[in-house]
Design a protein around this motif. Structure first.
Motif, PDB file in Angstrom:
ATOM      1  N   GLU A   1      44.800  19.836  28.605  1.00  0.00           N
ATOM      2  CA  GLU A   1      43.691  18.992  29.031  1.00  0.00           C
ATOM      3  C   GLU A   1      42.474  19.374  28.195  1.00  0.00           C
ATOM      4  O   GLU A   1      42.156  20.559  28.050  1.00  0.00           O
ATOM      5  N   LEU A   2      41.787  18.364  27.639  1.00  0.00           N
ATOM      6  CA  LEU A   2      40.661  18.622  26.745  1.00  0.00           C
ATOM      7  C   LEU A   2      39.353  18.550  27.522  1.00  0.00           C
ATOM      8  O   LEU A   2      39.164  17.672  28.365  1.00  0.00           O
ATOM      9  N   ALA A   3      38.439  19.489  27.221  1.00  0.00           N
ATOM     10  CA  ALA A   3      37.155  19.534  27.918  1.00  0.00           C
ATOM     11  C   ALA A   3      36.080  20.023  26.960  1.00  0.00           C
ATOM     12  O   ALA A   3      36.345  20.786  26.036  1.00  0.00           O
ATOM     13  N   VAL A   4      34.852  19.554  27.190  1.00  0.00           N
ATOM     14  CA  VAL A   4      33.684  20.037  26.448  1.00  0.00           C
ATOM     15  C   VAL A   4      32.918  20.975  27.362  1.00  0.00           C
ATOM     16  O   VAL A   4      32.540  20.598  28.482  1.00  0.00           O
ATOM     17  N   PHE A   5      32.701  22.206  26.917  1.00  0.00           N
ATOM     18  CA  PHE A   5      32.043  23.191  27.771  1.00  0.00           C
ATOM     19  C   PHE A   5      30.583  22.831  27.983  1.00  0.00           C
ATOM     20  O   PHE A   5      29.844  22.581  27.039  1.00  0.00           O
ATOM     21  N   GLN A   6      30.176  22.809  29.248  1.00  0.00           N
ATOM     22  CA  GLN A   6      28.790  22.558  29.617  1.00  0.00           C
ATOM     23  C   GLN A   6      28.311  23.705  30.494  1.00  0.00           C
ATOM     24  O   GLN A   6      28.940  24.018  31.509  1.00  0.00           O
ATOM     25  N   PRO A   7      27.198  24.364  30.131  1.00  0.00           N
ATOM     26  CA  PRO A   7      26.681  25.443  30.985  1.00  0.00           C
ATOM     27  C   PRO A   7      26.321  24.897  32.364  1.00  0.00           C
ATOM     28  O   PRO A   7      25.762  23.809  32.491  1.00  0.00           O
ATOM     29  N   VAL A   8      26.667  25.650  33.388  1.00  0.00           N
ATOM     30  CA  VAL A   8      26.368  25.231  34.755  1.00  0.00           C
ATOM     31  C   VAL A   8      25.569  26.325  35.440  1.00  0.00           C
ATOM     32  O   VAL A   8      25.574  27.486  35.043  1.00  0.00           O
ATOM     33  N   GLU A   9      24.884  25.925  36.484  1.00  0.00           N
ATOM     34  CA  GLU A   9      23.985  26.853  37.157  1.00  0.00           C
ATOM     35  C   GLU A   9      24.723  27.967  37.903  1.00  0.00           C
ATOM     36  O   GLU A   9      24.173  29.034  38.131  1.00  0.00           O
ATOM     37  N   ASP A  10      25.966  27.721  38.303  1.00  0.00           N
ATOM     38  CA  ASP A  10      26.663  28.736  39.086  1.00  0.00           C
ATOM     39  C   ASP A  10      27.238  29.853  38.230  1.00  0.00           C
ATOM     40  O   ASP A  10      27.876  30.776  38.749  1.00  0.00           O
ATOM     41  N   GLY A  11      27.033  29.805  36.915  1.00  0.00           N
ATOM     42  CA  GLY A  11      27.427  30.916  36.048  1.00  0.00           C
ATOM     43  C   GLY A  11      28.905  30.998  35.745  1.00  0.00           C
ATOM     44  O   GLY A  11      29.377  32.034  35.275  1.00  0.00           O
ATOM     45  N   ARG A  12      29.658  29.943  35.993  1.00  0.00           N
ATOM     46  CA  ARG A  12      31.087  29.982  35.689  1.00  0.00           C
ATOM     47  C   ARG A  12      31.317  30.161  34.193  1.00  0.00           C
ATOM     48  O   ARG A  12      30.596  29.614  33.373  1.00  0.00           O
ATOM     49  N   ALA A  13      32.345  30.923  33.873  1.00  0.00           N
ATOM     50  CA  ALA A  13      32.645  31.221  32.474  1.00  0.00           C
ATOM     51  C   ALA A  13      34.099  30.856  32.192  1.00  0.00           C
ATOM     52  O   ALA A  13      34.917  30.702  33.108  1.00  0.00           O
ATOM     53  N   ILE A  14      34.411  30.712  30.901  1.00  0.00           N
ATOM     54  CA  ILE A  14      35.793  30.517  30.479  1.00  0.00           C
ATOM     55  C   ILE A  14      36.165  31.658  29.550  1.00  0.00           C
ATOM     56  O   ILE A  14      35.333  32.165  28.792  1.00  0.00           O
ATOM     57  N   VAL A  15      37.405  32.078  29.631  1.00  0.00           N
ATOM     58  CA  VAL A  15      37.945  33.123  28.763  1.00  0.00           C
ATOM     59  C   VAL A  15      39.161  32.539  28.074  1.00  0.00           C
ATOM     60  O   VAL A  15      39.978  31.858  28.704  1.00  0.00           O
ATOM     61  N   GLY A  16      39.264  32.777  26.782  1.00  0.00           N
ATOM     62  CA  GLY A  16      40.408  32.234  26.072  1.00  0.00           C
ATOM     63  C   GLY A  16      40.476  32.702  24.638  1.00  0.00           C
ATOM     64  O   GLY A  16      39.719  33.577  24.202  1.00  0.00           O
ATOM     65  N   SER A  17      41.384  32.087  23.898  1.00  0.00           N
ATOM     66  CA  SER A  17      41.642  32.443  22.507  1.00  0.00           C
ATOM     67  C   SER A  17      41.058  31.380  21.585  1.00  0.00           C
ATOM     68  O   SER A  17      41.163  30.180  21.855  1.00  0.00           O
ATOM     69  N   VAL A  18      40.435  31.821  20.492  1.00  0.00           N
ATOM     70  CA  VAL A  18      39.869  30.901  19.509  1.00  0.00           C
ATOM     71  C   VAL A  18      41.015  30.301  18.692  1.00  0.00           C
ATOM     72  O   VAL A  18      41.733  31.022  17.995  1.00  0.00           O
ATOM     73  N   ILE A  19      41.207  28.985  18.791  1.00  0.00           N
ATOM     74  CA  ILE A  19      42.282  28.333  18.037  1.00  0.00           C
ATOM     75  C   ILE A  19      41.737  27.423  16.939  1.00  0.00           C
ATOM     76  O   ILE A  19      42.508  26.892  16.137  1.00  0.00           O
ATOM     77  N   GLY A  20      40.431  27.243  16.909  1.00  0.00           N
ATOM     78  CA  GLY A  20      39.822  26.421  15.862  1.00  0.00           C
ATOM     79  C   GLY A  20      38.329  26.650  15.837  1.00  0.00           C
ATOM     80  O   GLY A  20      37.723  27.043  16.841  1.00  0.00           O
ATOM     81  N   LYS A  21      37.719  26.427  14.683  1.00  0.00           N
ATOM     82  CA  LYS A  21      36.275  26.568  14.553  1.00  0.00           C
ATOM     83  C   LYS A  21      35.814  25.769  13.344  1.00  0.00           C
ATOM     84  O   LYS A  21      36.610  25.419  12.464  1.00  0.00           O
ATOM     85  N   GLY A  22      34.536  25.484  13.300  1.00  0.00           N
ATOM     86  CA  GLY A  22      33.985  24.720  12.188  1.00  0.00           C
ATOM     87  C   GLY A  22      32.539  24.400  12.462  1.00  0.00           C
ATOM     88  O   GLY A  22      31.893  25.020  13.316  1.00  0.00           O
ATOM     89  N   LEU A  23      32.009  23.419  11.740  1.00  0.00           N
ATOM     90  CA  LEU A  23      30.621  23.021  11.887  1.00  0.00           C
ATOM     91  C   LEU A  23      30.537  21.608  12.446  1.00  0.00           C
ATOM     92  O   LEU A  23      31.180  20.692  11.935  1.00  0.00           O
ATOM     93  N   THR A  24      29.743  21.444  13.485  1.00  0.00           N
ATOM     94  CA  THR A  24      29.468  20.103  13.990  1.00  0.00           C
ATOM     95  C   THR A  24      28.536  19.373  13.036  1.00  0.00           C
ATOM     96  O   THR A  24      28.555  18.148  12.946  1.00  0.00           O
ATOM     97  N   ASP A  25      27.707  20.123  12.337  1.00  0.00           N
ATOM     98  CA  ASP A  25      26.778  19.565  11.350  1.00  0.00           C
ATOM     99  C   ASP A  25      26.798  20.498  10.151  1.00  0.00           C
ATOM    100  O   ASP A  25      26.196  21.568  10.174  1.00  0.00           O
ATOM    101  N   GLU A  26      27.540  20.111   9.099  1.00  0.00           N
ATOM    102  CA  GLU A  26      27.699  20.989   7.948  1.00  0.00           C
ATOM    103  C   GLU A  26      26.403  21.193   7.191  1.00  0.00           C
ATOM    104  O   GLU A  26      26.245  22.183   6.480  1.00  0.00           O
ATOM    105  N   LEU A  27      25.463  20.280   7.339  1.00  0.00           N
ATOM    106  CA  LEU A  27      24.198  20.411   6.619  1.00  0.00           C
ATOM    107  C   LEU A  27      23.296  21.447   7.275  1.00  0.00           C
ATOM    108  O   LEU A  27      22.578  22.177   6.601  1.00  0.00           O
ATOM    109  N   HIS A  28      23.328  21.531   8.605  1.00  0.00           N
ATOM    110  CA  HIS A  28      22.455  22.437   9.333  1.00  0.00           C
ATOM    111  C   HIS A  28      23.201  23.654   9.879  1.00  0.00           C
ATOM    112  O   HIS A  28      22.633  24.430  10.655  1.00  0.00           O
ATOM    113  N   ASP A  29      24.456  23.835   9.474  1.00  0.00           N
ATOM    114  CA  ASP A  29      25.234  25.019   9.850  1.00  0.00           C
ATOM    115  C   ASP A  29      25.321  25.204  11.371  1.00  0.00           C
ATOM    116  O   ASP A  29      25.241  26.321  11.880  1.00  0.00           O
TER     117      ASP A  29
END
Length: 651
Positions: free
Chosen positions: A330-358
């Motif tokens: 299931e795909l989700a976009v992480f959004q900070p919430v006030e109750d402080g919930r966190a996610i723990v997991g493994s990095v399977i991909g990374k990159g730049l959302t904006d390559e010009l501004h890093d």
């Protein structure tokens, strides 16, 4: 009246009458409307304030004069970087990223090139530009880059034309990227001309001239677009769930959001008319346009924002699907919430959302069975999150305890370190150091002082606002780019953690009872690796099986950490001929920070006092002190660092 009277006559003009803004705006609207009807854009090149400032403003007026509507299309994104604000490592970090693995045509690392060489010295380029005031960064993306085939030669020709337009030689390096649907080139241009003066480029040339030169070059190489190519490109845009060229055309045609039949019937729209009507019908199905009466359409005010958001969402989904490589999550976009919930997991991909501004992102395969898209805070280094690493992602918008303490200890808006120290000494426990506690609060105050939130009145005396806690929370959220904090739990993948000597994240899960692990995805993988880790600990005599249970040795983490540190220290001692001095709890160690050492137990800083060295748990604050004298005190599971000249509890 004599013949000389006309010579004595002098005109005395009165003060010009000031017309109100409403009249001026009315004239401008009518002028722009007239220009639009003639198929021209009014008020662009040469008409903006300061447009004639800098090199290239003349070339910008004539570049692209011969281009027709069937010219090849090229997109150029530009960023002017203030190097003093961006930081001394900005250029090196950007070069490192654009040369990263997986961007060339064969899936290998990117290769930089320059005007005359295929192997430029990028370190020397970065060194030469350290004293520059500014730097230009471009992304050049021809629509038909796959047909150009040789982006390297294309870029060199483009930069040569820019040199002719700007009247100076340019110092630049570039890297071609073939890892997306649209191959493109990253260009880094130094902000100096060939005489060593600051390179100032006209805003008109950056906005229009450079793109026109790139378009001219692409059209010369490939020839004009055929009618079939143009029709196919527009046809693809009809059903796209993003902001398209057809939408921009409709936006220009609309008057107060209304597209009339008379406008759609204009001869200049003959080629696009059917596509535009098809796009309007598609927008209607999406709830973004309404046909009030036959042929008359109203485009909703939120259409552009909605389409841009939909395009961004689609890009995120495609990026995540590529990273998952067919694994069902299931795909989700992480959004900070006030109750402080966190996610723990493994990095399977990374990159730049904006390559010009890093601006970077991570894709985290969570223990909850979901894949999460995480937008990183500004200036985050992607290299610190290796693929396979274990991370914890949480919102950082909660109020800091230190800010609450400072507010509670303030009297009439004044916080005093001596008062805080006296209270801390009265509440001290064997595992705490009162001076370290106060020093941690002072470090927080120094950060808030640089942000203009608090004021240092004298040594150990601070003026703080009544709403310090809330303003501190807002400062953290802004600094972390939306309030997201990513904590690296282990740079090793869970598969590599199973058989290493060191206090690993898997060991912490064993001690904590492995709570919160899902039955699918990464959670299921962690359960399997915990079994293998348990078997390894039994082999090492650090655990014992009792039926279905595994009983871990006492002080397991300290034992594993100690063994790994001893091995790392032996290797460093053999390399440097220095004696290893273990860090004792509660004792202060000092020395020159030589380097950091990444172990399974975490990251450690090597302090060298000339005769011996120590390994101290690393913190980000010390990285800027590389090669400098610093000190630290380890107490319990924490470490208090003293950076710079020691001045008592205020450090």
């Amino acid at each position: 009246m004599s013949k000389h009277d006309d010579e004595r006559f002098r005109i005395r003009p009165g003060a010009p009458k000031q017309r109100d803004d409403a009249f001026i705006n009315k004239v401008l609207r009518q002028t722009n409307k007239a220009g639009t009807k003639l198929g021209k854009t009014v008020g662009k090149v040469g008409h903006l304030p300061g447009s004639r400032l800098g090199r290239g403003h003349v070339a910008a007026r004539f570049a692209g004069a011969a281009l027709m509507s069937n010219a090849r299309r090229v997109t150029i994104k530009t960023r002017l970087v203030n190097l003093a604000k961006a930081g001394p490592r900005s250029t090196a970090a950007h070069l490192r990223y654009i040369e990263r693995e997986g961007v060339d045509r064969q899936g290998g690392p990117g290769h930089a090139y320059g005007p005359m060489t295929d192997s430029p010295d990028t370190a020397a380029f970065e060194e030469c530009g350290r004293e520059d005031r500014h730097q230009f960064r471009f992304i050049v993306s021809p629509e038909d880059a796959d047909q150009l085939d040789d982006l390297r030669t294309y870029t060199r020709h483009l930069m040569a034309r820019m040199e002719a337009d700007l009247g100076t030689r340019l110092d630049w390096v570039a890297v071609d990227h073939w890892n997306t649907d649209n191959p493109h080139t990253h260009v880094i241009l130094r902000g100096k001309d060939d005489t060593g003066k600051d390179l100032i480029i006209s805003r008109d040339y950056i906005a229009e001239g450079m793109r026109h030169r790139a378009t001219e070059l692409a059209t010369e190489w490939l020839g004009p677009r055929t009618e079939l190519e143009i029709q196919r490109a527009m046809q693809r845009e009809v059903d796209q769930e993003r902001w398209t060229g057809l939408d921009r055309t409709l936006q220009r045609l609309a008057v107060d959001g209304l597209v009339s039949p008379e406008t759609m019937a204009e001869p200049r729209l003959q080629r696009q008319r059917q596509m535009l009507i098809g796009r309007l019908q598609r927008l209607q199905r999406m709830g973004l346009a309404t046909e009030q009466q036959p042929g008359t359409w109203v485009i909703h005010a939120e259409a552009e924002l909605t389409l841009r958001a939909m395009g961004e969402r689609g890009d995120i989904i495609r990026t995540m699907q590529r990273a998952m490589s067919g694994r069902q999550r299931e795909l989700a976009v992480f959004q900070p919430v006030e109750d402080g919930r966190a996610i723990v997991g493994s990095v399977i991909g990374k990159g730049l959302t904006d390559e010009l501004h890093d601006k970077g992102y991570l894709i985290v395969d969570g223990t909850d069975g979901k894949a999460h898209y995480v937008v990183l805070p500004p200036r985050s280094e992607l290299e610190q999150y290796p693929t396979g690493a274990v991370v914890e992602v949480k919102g950082s918008t909660e109020v800091r305890a230190a800010d609450q303490n400072i507010t509670a200890l303030s009297v009439n808006g004044i916080y005093r370190t001596d008062h805080h120290l006296a209270l801390a000494q009265g509440q001290a426990t064997p595992d705490s150091d009162p001076r370290a506690v106060v020093a941690a609060h002072v470090r927080r105050l120094e950060a808030l002082r640089r942000a203009g939130i608090v004021e240092r009145m004298a040594e150990g005396v601070w003026r703080v606002p009544d709403d310090l806690a809330e303003r501190g929370r807002q400062y953290d959220a802004q600094r972390l780019g939306g309030g997201v904090a990513v904590d690296l739990k282990s740079h090793l993948s869970i598969a590599r953690q199973t058989r290493v000597i060191g206090a690993t994240w898997l060991d912490q899960q064993l001690i904590g009872g492995s709570k919160g692990l899902g039955d699918i995805g990464f959670g299921s993988e962690v359960k399997d690796e915990l079994q293998r880790r348990s078997d390894f600990l039994v082999e090492q005599g650090l655990a014992e099986r009792r039926g279905q249970r595994v009983v871990l040795a006492r002080n397991l983490l300290a034992t594993l950490r100690g063994r790994e540190l001893a091995k790392a220290a032996h290797d460093i001692a053999s390399e440097t001929d220095l004696e290893y001095r273990p860090v004792s709890d509660g004792l202060r160690v000092a020395g020159v920070y030589r380097r950091s050492v990444m172990l399974a137990s975490g990251r450690y800083a090597m302090l060298d006092d000339g005769m011996s060295f120590s390994l101290v748990p690393w913190k980000p604050v010390v990285e800027q002190q590389l090669g400098q004298q610093i000190a630290a005190t380890v107490r319990g599971g924490g470490v208090s660092w003293e950076v710079g000249r020691r001045r008592g509890i205020s450090i």
